[in-house]
Design a protein around this motif. Structure first.
Motif, PDB file in Angstrom:
ATOM      1  N   ILE A   1     -39.238  58.298 -34.566  1.00 36.80           N
ATOM      2  CA  ILE A   1     -38.001  58.951 -34.704  1.00 36.80           C
ATOM      3  C   ILE A   1     -38.074  60.027 -35.754  1.00 36.80           C
ATOM      4  CG2 ILE A   1     -35.411  58.860 -35.661  1.00 36.80           C
ATOM      5  CD1 ILE A   1     -36.039  57.318 -32.978  1.00 36.80           C
TER       6      ILE A   1
ATOM      7  N   ARG B   1     -30.411  55.344 -34.081  1.00 38.39           N
ATOM      8  CA  ARG B   1     -31.553  55.473 -35.010  1.00 38.39           C
ATOM      9  C   ARG B   1     -31.711  56.983 -35.484  1.00 38.39           C
ATOM     10  NH1 ARG B   1     -36.964  52.965 -32.703  1.00 38.39           N
ATOM     11  NH2 ARG B   1     -37.706  53.580 -34.790  1.00 38.39           N
TER      12      ARG B   1
ATOM     13  N   ASP C   1     -28.649  57.864 -37.755  1.00 33.56           N
ATOM     14  CA  ASP C   1     -29.000  57.498 -39.235  1.00 33.56           C
ATOM     15  C   ASP C   1     -29.755  58.433 -40.057  1.00 33.56           C
ATOM     16  OD1 ASP C   1     -26.979  55.333 -38.767  1.00 33.56           O
ATOM     17  OD2 ASP C   1     -28.914  53.944 -38.312  1.00 33.56           O
TER      18      ASP C   1
ATOM     19  N   ASP D   1     -32.426  51.924 -28.788  1.00 31.96           N
ATOM     20  CA  ASP D   1     -31.621  51.890 -30.026  1.00 31.96           C
ATOM     21  C   ASP D   1     -31.678  53.333 -30.591  1.00 31.96           C
ATOM     22  OD1 ASP D   1     -30.900  49.039 -29.838  1.00 31.96           O
ATOM     23  OD2 ASP D   1     -32.771  48.606 -30.930  1.00 31.96           O
ATOM     24  N   ASP D   2     -32.357  54.237 -29.912  1.00 28.50           N
ATOM     25  CA  ASP D   2     -32.590  55.430 -30.505  1.00 28.50           C
ATOM     26  C   ASP D   2     -31.356  56.421 -30.720  1.00 28.50           C
ATOM     27  OD1 ASP D   2     -35.030  55.034 -30.054  1.00 28.50           O
ATOM     28  OD2 ASP D   2     -35.687  56.741 -28.883  1.00 28.50           O
TER      29      ASP D   2
END
Length: 763
Positions: A356, A390, A393, A386-387
């Protein structure tokens, strides 16, 4: 929203000029010699003490319109071709004179004379024909004219020497201009049923020439126009072989030095169009064409692996190229025969990006976004499920609350920039409501709170906006309305920082996109797209230009220049769709400004239909207008071009109520940040001048539930009022006809705790 891919290829470099300034604040003063009456003796408040109201000063900010999707017409009708006018109608006798004059009438010549004229014209002259006046469109671009140019292009392609010596670029650009005009003036220009085959033959002849892929600067323009032209007829099955040739030929060391990368981007549009076609037969032909080019997968993957070191830099066009290439590789996973190899190639891009926040994170973001769009069911295989969270955030750490109904998520904004953005947005409401004359939110609209997302730069916005919010970012910003009737829906718009004219940086797109939010909430029932039958593009984009640039006090020089060309009739603009940027934004601005200045009653009639979702009824209004205003609009355009549009039109607007007593309202003023706890009141009073015909007080925004009460003899309460508005939220309106002169009273009663409410008074 659907993908604005055509804009990505042909109009990315275009920066849209901001529009004209039209703000007028109404000052309220007692007449000379007449003393203002004393404030009323207000009774004791039985409820909570009234809140203080604070209206931040407005801070001008730059703006540019969002670019939305290009949408095709579904009308398959084919009108008869217009007859060719006589040669005597077309001005000077020599092609050189005609080219120098760039007279649109000159392009009505036929045969060899037309070919000589197009070749003798400058690229700028040919480019101007995208905006050819309607009266010349059929003469210049009817199918017989286009076939003549396509045949000339095929001949020039066979003898192409790797440069523009035979004016091959002018021929290609003329064909693009003709298609652009025909898309918007199909009834005037006529059908193009034979033309796609003629263009296919010409494009294939170009790519069969050994100089077509020369890695030289002289070849950059012709090669780019050839790849764009491959998309123009919208028959992707004809050009899969061309796509493979271009991708296989790309070599960073030589192509980048020759500025040839821009010729690659259009081939991704060709692939996208094949999936996007509404014609099932053409979609099947495209699938067969993909399978007939087994090297296409390797060509796409090889291009990404060779080019990614260059595409991960800070150039905005390169950012889009990386997204486009990975998009099309991922989309090939939808073809059963190609899916296993396509998925393996995309997974390799995910795995080699470094995570990420790794060194090649844009590659990971682009892949994650492409998977969300094209292969989401298999996100577990790629490891990207879940990218979105992620990336959010990691790259949007700043959370700033402007008010209970407005917050900003940012990548890297200072406290001063956040305060300025909040003030700019809060200060714009008054002008919008003054132009809109709305009575609060439309029915079923729960988008009471807006989230503004500001990325650090365009090259951050492109991959991150896609990866986090699953939307297209090949634009200057975008408003995402969602389903405004759904509980928990979050309205937001995405923007990014850019250099400010005076130094430093500013949030691009701030006020234009905010106008879209206000327009959608207060003027347009339902979500984006539901109003398509009403043909709203002229209004939505034109209003956003008018309101945002009025607030920013900018003059739309581009619109003034467009007005001088008289390219469109008003009746044509009522049928606007997303596509030609000048028509959407500059001409949208001109149409909305004209209607507000000359035909406000018609605007109000349209708004009344739009606010209840009566799209058929709104079309009936514009249909009834028909061509009736075209002549006057044309005269208005002449005045606009002559200087009238550099003047400030007098549109009413609301301002912050100036009296220090936060309970006092006045003519056309706003109190913000109003709150009260359950069972208590926020009280207001105002002085009604003698002879006032109508008084209106509106509450909107915020959280909780407040009901609005009116009384003329003292504070209004649930057991002492003349009339009330009691809906399920804070959107309440009371209109009092022939109110008594003197002081009258309004109260917001808290059915539930409420805060952040705006109260507006007008008379």
């Amino acid at each position: 929203m659907s993908t604005a891919r055509l804009l990505r290829l042909q109009q990315l470099a275009r920066f849209l000029t901001l529009v004209m300034a039209i703000a007028l604040t109404l000052g309220l003063f007692a007449p000379r010699g007449q003393a203002a009456p004393a404030a009323p003796a207000v009774p004791a408040d039985r409820g909570a003490a009234p809140p203080s109201a604070s209206v931040p000063p407005s801070v001008p900010d730059a703006d540019a319109p969002q670019l939305r999707a290009y949408q095709d017409s579904d009308d398959g009708s084919a009108p008869a071709e217009a007859p060719a006018p006589s040669a005597e109608a077309f001005g000077p006798d020599t092609e050189a004179d005609e080219a120098a004059a760039c007279d649109p009438a000159s392009f009505g010549r036929t045969g060899a004379a037309l070919v000589r004229l197009v070749k003798a014209s400058s690229l700028d002259c040919v480019n101007r024909q995208f905006q050819i006046p309607a009266e010349y469109a059929a003469a210049a671009f009817r199918q017989s004219q286009m076939l003549t140019i396509a045949e000339a292009l095929q001949e020039s392609a066979r003898t192409y020497q790797g440069n523009d010596g035979d004016s091959i670029s002018q021929l290609m650009l003329y064909l693009q201009a003709g298609y652009s005009v025909q898309w918007t003036k199909a009834e005037t220009v006529g059908p193009y049923d034979e033309l796609p085959t003629a263009i296919r033959d010409a494009v294939n002849a170009f790519f069969a020439n050994p100089h077509a892929l020369d890695p030289t600067p002289a070849n950059a323009g012709p090669l780019e126009r050839a790849t764009v032209l491959a998309d123009v007829p919208r028959r992707s099955d004809h050009y899969v072989g061309v796509v493979r040739k271009v991708l296989d030929a790309y070599q960073p060391e030589t192509w980048d030095r020759a500025n040839l990368l821009r010729a690659v981007n259009p081939v991704f549009q060709v692939l996208f169009r094949g999936y996007d076609t509404k014609n099932p037969d053409e979609r099947e032909e495209f699938r067969k064409a993909l399978l007939a080019e087994p090297g296409l997968l390797d060509a796409l993957n090889g291009f990404i692996l060779r080019a990614r070191g260059h595409l991960l830099d800070t150039d905005r066009n390169n950012s889009l190229t990386l997204n486009n290439a990975i998009d099309e590789l991922t989309r090939l996973a939808s073809v059963e025969e190609l899916a296993p190899r396509a998925r393996a190639m995309v997974k390799n891009l995910v795995d080699t990006a470094g995570g990420i926040t790794g060194p090649d994170w844009p590659q990971r973001a682009s892949a994650a976004a492409s998977i969300q769009k094209a292969d989401r069911a298999n996100c577990g295989y790629y490891g990207t499920c879940d990218d979105p969270q992620r990336f959010k955030d990691a790259y949007l750490p700043i959370r700033h609350t402007c008010s209970p109904t407005l917050r900003i998520l940012a990548q890297d904004l200072t406290a001063a920039q956040l305060a300025a953005a909040c003030a700019s947005l809060n200060g714009q409401d008054a002008l919008f409501h003054g132009v809109s004359r709305d009575k609060g939110p439309v029915a079923d609209d729960r988008n009471a709170a807006l989230e503004v997302v500001a990325f650090d730069s365009y090259v951050q916005y492109v991959p991150l906006g896609r990866a986090i919010f699953n939307t297209d970012t090949n634009n200057g910003g975008i408003y995402l309305e969602g389903d405004p009737s759904a509980a928990g829906n979050q309205a937001r718009f995405l923007a990014y920082e850019e250099p400010a004219p005076g130094g430093g940086s500013q949030i691009r797109n701030l006020n234009h996109e905010y106008t879209h939010y206000l327009d959608a909430r207060f003027n347009l029932w339902g979500g984006f797209g539901e109003g398509a039958p009403g043909k709203l593009v002229w209004w939505t984009e034109g209003l956003a230009e008018v309101v945002a640039t009025s607030y920013l006090k900018e003059v739309n020089r581009a619109a003034i220049e467009s007005a001088a060309r008289h390219s469109y009739r008003l009746s044509e603009l009522f049928d606007n769709d997303y596509g030609d940027q000048n028509r959407v934004y500059q001409w949208g601005y001109l149409a909305v400004r004209y209607m507000l200045e000359r035909h406000r009653a018609d605007v109000d009639a349209l708004l009344a239909k739009w606010r209840v979702g009566d799209w058929k009824g709104s079309r009936a209004v514009t249909t009834a207008i028909g061509t009736g205003y075209d002549a006057d609009f044309d005269r208005w355009l002449s005045g606009c071009a002559a200087g009238a549009c550099a003047n400030i039109p007098e549109f009413p607007q609301f301002k912050a109520c100036e009296d220090g007593d936060t309970r006092r309202l006045d003519r056309n003023c706003v109190r913000t940040g109003v709150s009260a706890t359950a069972g208590n009141y926020a009280h207001f009073y105002l002085l009604v001048p003698p002879g006032t015909k109508q008084l209106r007080v509106t509450s909107s925004g915020g959280t909780g539930n407040a009901d609005l009460y009116y009384h003329w003899g003292g504070w209004a309460y649930t057991d002492s009022y003349v009339t009330r508005s009691a809906g399920p939220d804070n959107a309440e309106t009371l209109t009092v006809t022939d109110p008594p002169a003197g002081y009258v009273f309004f109260s917001l009663r808290a059915e539930r705790d409420f805060k952040g409410v705006t109260v507006t008074s007008e008379f």
